[in-house]
Design a protein around this motif. Structure first.
Motif, PDB file in Angstrom:
ATOM      1  N   ASN A   1       0.798  -1.232   0.000  1.00  0.00           N
ATOM      2  CA  ASN A   1       0.000   0.000   0.000  1.00  0.00           C
ATOM      3  C   ASN A   1       0.826   1.274   0.000  1.00  0.00           C
ATOM      4  O   ASN A   1       0.311   2.366   0.271  1.00  0.00           O
ATOM      5  N   ALA A   2       2.121   1.168  -0.284  1.00  0.00           N
ATOM      6  CA  ALA A   2       2.971   2.354  -0.364  1.00  0.00           C
ATOM      7  C   ALA A   2       4.116   2.082  -1.334  1.00  0.00           C
ATOM      8  O   ALA A   2       4.468   0.927  -1.589  1.00  0.00           O
ATOM      9  N   VAL A   3       4.681   3.170  -1.852  1.00  0.00           N
ATOM     10  CA  VAL A   3       5.798   3.069  -2.786  1.00  0.00           C
ATOM     11  C   VAL A   3       7.102   3.114  -2.003  1.00  0.00           C
ATOM     12  O   VAL A   3       7.294   3.970  -1.133  1.00  0.00           O
ATOM     13  N   LEU A   4       7.992   2.179  -2.300  1.00  0.00           N
ATOM     14  CA  LEU A   4       9.317   2.148  -1.680  1.00  0.00           C
ATOM     15  C   LEU A   4      10.303   2.944  -2.536  1.00  0.00           C
ATOM     16  O   LEU A   4       9.951   3.455  -3.595  1.00  0.00           O
ATOM     17  N   GLY A   5      11.555   3.033  -2.091  1.00  0.00           N
ATOM     18  CA  GLY A   5      12.567   3.706  -2.894  1.00  0.00           C
ATOM     19  C   GLY A   5      12.832   5.129  -2.444  1.00  0.00           C
ATOM     20  O   GLY A   5      12.124   5.681  -1.593  1.00  0.00           O
TER      21      GLY A   5
END
Length: 228
Positions: free
Chosen positions: A210-214
């Motif tokens: 449910n979230a973008v990593l990086g």
């Protein structure tokens, strides 16, 4: 010198008496044939039956909203698809699927080792990037896009239970992420939770998060509109 063609030979008609003898012979043989059929060896079992369904069932709060049973894109169907095709059947991963296809980053994976995808949902991308910023990444900054996507790929086919047991996972960009169990989901670092884990594809595992990593900064302004 040509020779006259040989005329075809005609069978001699049996006549009514010959037909009666044939019927009498068949009448004597029929009980024997039926007895042999009833007492013969049983037919061998079929070996072409479909194998039992062994595809894992995805788990997580979002799974109820995704295809199940015999619906198109159900988990059993996806288990037999290459990962690129499987992603196209998951309706909440259109942004992630398009980015992988555009970047070609899956071609960087070691051959034959499989892949685990930490796949952000469309809502996760919308909450992270403005439309203008995302369009710019997709069209003009392929290197940054590939770096972003590598933060969501792990070499090898890893069920979520294996990742939580290990406690950490190293993504393709070289970053080590902690993985901990939080009730029915798993927490990745301090940023993302699995919302539907353990989709299986051919030599791949897909965990929706449910979230973008990086490392890229958040550019979304919370309105879902383009910048003006």
């Amino acid at each position: 010198m040509s020779h006259p063609a040989t005329a075809p030979r005609h069978r001699r008609s049996r006549g009514p008496h010959g037909a009666r003898r044939v019927r009498r012979t068949l009448g004597l043989l029929l009980p024997t044939l039926l007895l042999a059929a009833c007492t013969g060896s049983p037919a061998a079992p079929r070996t072409d039956a479909a194998p039992a369904n062994t595809a894992p069932q995805p788990t997580g709060p979002l799974c109820a909203a995704l295809p199940t049973g015999t619906d198109p894109g159900n988990p059993s169907f996806l288990a037999g698809q290459p990962v690129e095709a499987a992603l196209r059947w998951i309706p909440t991963l259109t942004t992630f699927e398009a980015a992988l296809r555009t970047s070609g980053v899956l071609n960087d994976l070691p051959a034959g080792e499989g892949v685990t995808l930490l796949a952000p949902s469309d809502d996760a991308f919308a909450a992270t990037f403005s439309e203008d910023n995302w369009d710019d990444l997709m069209t003009h900054h392929t290197d940054q896009l590939r770096t972003l996507l590598k933060a969501h790929l792990i070499t090898g086919n890893h069920p979520i239970a294996d990742l939580t047991t290990a406690g950490t996972a190293t993504t393709l960009d070289g970053v080590t992420v902690t993985v901990t169990r939080t009730g029915p989901t798993a927490r990745l670092g301090d940023r993302a939770d699995t919302v539907c884990a353990d989709y299986q594809a051919t030599n791949a595992r897909i965990h929706l998060i449910n979230a973008v990593l990086g490392p890229l900064p958040v550019t979304a302004d919370g309105t879902g509109h383009r910048a003006h």
